[in-house]
Enzyme design. Structure first.
Site, PDB file in Angstrom:
ATOM      1  CD1 TRP A 139       1.055   3.857   3.923  1.00 55.66           C
ATOM      2  CD2 TRP A 139       2.252   5.478   4.923  1.00 55.66           C
ATOM      3  NE1 TRP A 139       2.297   3.902   3.325  1.00 55.66           N
ATOM      4  CE2 TRP A 139       3.049   4.880   3.914  1.00 55.66           C
ATOM      5  CE3 TRP A 139       2.799   6.516   5.686  1.00 55.66           C
ATOM      6  CZ2 TRP A 139       4.359   5.288   3.647  1.00 55.66           C
ATOM      7  CZ3 TRP A 139       4.099   6.917   5.421  1.00 55.66           C
ATOM      8  CH2 TRP A 139       4.868   6.313   4.418  1.00 55.66           C
ATOM      9  CG  MET A 140      -1.237   7.474  -0.738  1.00 60.41           C
ATOM     10  SD  MET A 140      -1.958   9.018  -1.386  1.00 60.41           S
ATOM     11  CE  MET A 140      -3.618   8.530  -1.778  1.00 60.41           C
ATOM     12  CG  ASP A 167       4.771   2.992  -4.285  1.00 61.44           C
ATOM     13  OD1 ASP A 167       5.253   3.795  -3.487  1.00 61.44           O
ATOM     14  OD2 ASP A 167       5.323   1.927  -4.594  1.00 61.44           O
ATOM     15  CD  GLN A 212       1.678  -0.720  -2.172  1.00 62.11           C
ATOM     16  OE1 GLN A 212       2.451  -1.251  -1.393  1.00 62.11           O
ATOM     17  NE2 GLN A 212       0.738  -1.409  -2.814  1.00 62.11           N
ATOM     18  CG  ASP A 247       7.256  -2.200  -7.182  1.00 60.27           C
ATOM     19  OD1 ASP A 247       6.506  -2.665  -6.303  1.00 60.27           O
ATOM     20  OD2 ASP A 247       8.302  -1.560  -6.920  1.00 60.27           O
ATOM     21  CD  GLU A 291      11.483   0.485  -4.111  1.00 57.71           C
ATOM     22  OE1 GLU A 291      11.269  -0.380  -3.262  1.00 57.71           O
ATOM     23  OE2 GLU A 291      11.311   1.702  -3.908  1.00 57.71           O
TER      24      GLU A 291
END
Ligand code: FRU
Length: 493
Positions: A35-36, A38, A54, A167, A222
């Site tokens: 999984w990917m 940001d 991420q 972030d 975010e």
């Protein structure tokens, strides 16, 4: 190196071999395995662009966050490096969330990220506490700073949630001072961006609340980014839980760009205008890098939080980035153009001029799933406005993705209903665009499983992922009324 990171590196190397045959985007970065989400730590370091992301290597759904890592010299051909961070210390044992990168004077690469620790509440429920942490390395291996976290609860201004503090985007002033903007909200979930200052990137001091949402655009904010561009100051944020506002902002987690001025001596941001960053379906959490040649380049996660959890966990990979986009500000608007390096991938130019049509047409040589195609539209006769224009691509008897334009309303729509999805998710988005007398320019970039539509030389962009079988590669055009069109189309390889 911790056992947790060593395991992740071993896993991604083995797993990658098993899925390398899977069809992937050609020139958009997708996750190495699993999984990917940001983009993180987007930077130019030792002669290469570094992009972290991420990452949950172990399956294709979000999970304990690691940082994946890839490098490139042209932002289109990427080479994976071993995972850079894993959740392996007391400050980040439940996740290494999003962050950014900067180069230190001694040449080392510094990553600043959010450490997540799950805390059991008196009533037995669990909440994630978020702090900011540092890791320093050489562009491949990173060591976590023993003084972590460098920003925590004690550094929050009054009325800040310690569960939503994440972030960090770090940058450096000409005088060497480090600055960091981080997302935060009040306990009532009113989003804001906090500004911190440091002389060494390790010891930070709260400076001020850079901007407060005041209930205007969604809730928690975010993934901030903050930079000067063309004499203006730009703030990018990704607000969660938005209500729609006309056709500018849509329901869900979206993106917003504030353009204004920055009073440096007092670190005061005076916002002036705002707009959505992307008007399509799949775009979130963008981050920028300042390229060595002065270009400000942005990449976003080409997905939507409300639609990204519906696939089977057996799917070997999930998640890709947007095309890198060159940013500028013109007349108080953010302009985005595909990075010019994409022109090096072009071949097989096909060009048609003044094609007039009143129904469905197909044109010789106009097809493909990895293409760069620019359409320039106008009414055939300026005295007779057409009702509607549409282009359909990724098309065969079963599938197509459509972009349509209604000049009377000046509304452009992307529709991926027939693009391989079997779920009742968002399939359409509409956007108000600039068009005088039915004239509009659309640059459509397809890369197997995505479409990015750049409108009027980058005034707006609509991005969407598609899930259509790769054999569907037809393209057709439709007019209700009389449309006249120029086309230039290239294959991208
Ligand atoms: C945005 C985000 C960030 C966070 C990360 C976690 O998409 O929610 O705020 O750091 O994803 O994976």
């Amino acid at each position: 190196m911790s056992q947790i990171l060593r395991d992740a590196r071993r896993y991604e190397e083995t797993k990658e071999r098993q899925i390398s045959e899977e069809p992937r985007p050609e020139f958009h970065l997708s996750t190495r395995v699993g999984w990917m989400n940001d983009p993180n730590g987007f930077s130019y370091y030792n002669g290469e662009y570094h992009l972290f992301y991420q990452y949950h290597p172990y399956n294709s759904h979000w999970g304990p966050m690691h940082w994946g890592h890839a490098v490139s010299t042209d932002l289109l051909h990427w080479r994976y490096l071993p995972a850079a961070l894993a959740p392996d210390t007391t400050c980040d044992r439940d996740g290494c969330f999003s962050g950014s990168a900067v180069t230190l004077d001694d040449g080392r690469h510094l990553l600043m990220y959010t450490g997540v620790v799950r805390e059991t509440q008196p009533d037995g429920s669990q909440k994630d506490v978020q702090t900011q942490c540092i890791a320093i390395g050489d562009g491949r291996d990173y060591e976590k700073y023993t003084g972590n976290p460098v920003l925590g609860e004690k550094d929050l201004p009054e009325g800040s949630s310690r569960y939503d503090f994440r972030d960090p985007k770090i940058w450096r002033d000409e005088d060497g001072t480090f600055w960091c903007a981080a997302g935060n909200c009040t306990p009532q979930k009113d989003g804001r961006i906090l500004l911190y200052k440091s002389t060494d990137a390790l010891h930070w001091k709260f400076e001020k609340i850079l901007i407060q949402n005041g209930g205007r655009y969604g809730k928690m904010w975010e993934c901030p980014d903050f930079f000067e561009l063309d004499g203006r100051q730009v703030l990018l944020v990704s607000p969660q839980d938005m209500l729609p506002q006309g056709l500018e902002y849509h329901n869900g987690n979206g993106t917003a760009c504030f353009i204004g001025d920055y009073e440096k001596t007092t670190a005061t941001f005076i916002e002036d205008q705002n707009q959505a960053i992307d008007y399509g379906i799949d775009f979130y959490a963008p981050q920028t890098v300042l390229a060595p040649d002065g270009r400000r380049i942005m990449i976003g996660w080409m997905q939507n939080w409300d639609t990204c959890n519906l696939h089977s966990p057996d799917q070997p990979w999930f998640g890709q980035m947007s095309l890198p986009r060159e940013l500028s500000v013109k007349n108080g608007r953010l302009i985005q153009k595909p990075i010019r390096e994409i022109e090096n991938l072009r071949s097989g130019r096909i060009c048609y001029k003044n094609i007039a049509f009143t129904d469905i047409i197909r044109l010789d040589g106009i097809k493909g799933r990895r293409i760069d195609m620019e359409l320039t539209l106008r009414p055939k006769d300026d005295r007779e406005m057409y009702q509607k224009f549409a282009v359909r691509f990724a098309q065969n008897e079963i599938y197509h993705t459509a972009v349509s334009f209604r000049p009377r309303e000046s509304i452009l729509k992307i529709d991926r209903k027939f693009s391989g999805s079997r779920r009742a998710i968002i399939h359409q988005r509409r956007s108000l665009v600039n068009s005088v007398g039915g004239r509009i320019k659309l640059r459509i970039i397809l890369d197997n499983f995505s479409a990015e539509i750049f409108v009027n030389d980058g005034e707006q962009v609509l991005s969407a992922t598609i899930y259509t079988d790769l054999t569907a590669d037809g393209i057709s055009f439709f007019a209700d009324g009389s449309v006249c069109m120029d086309i230039v189309k290239y294959e991208l390889l």
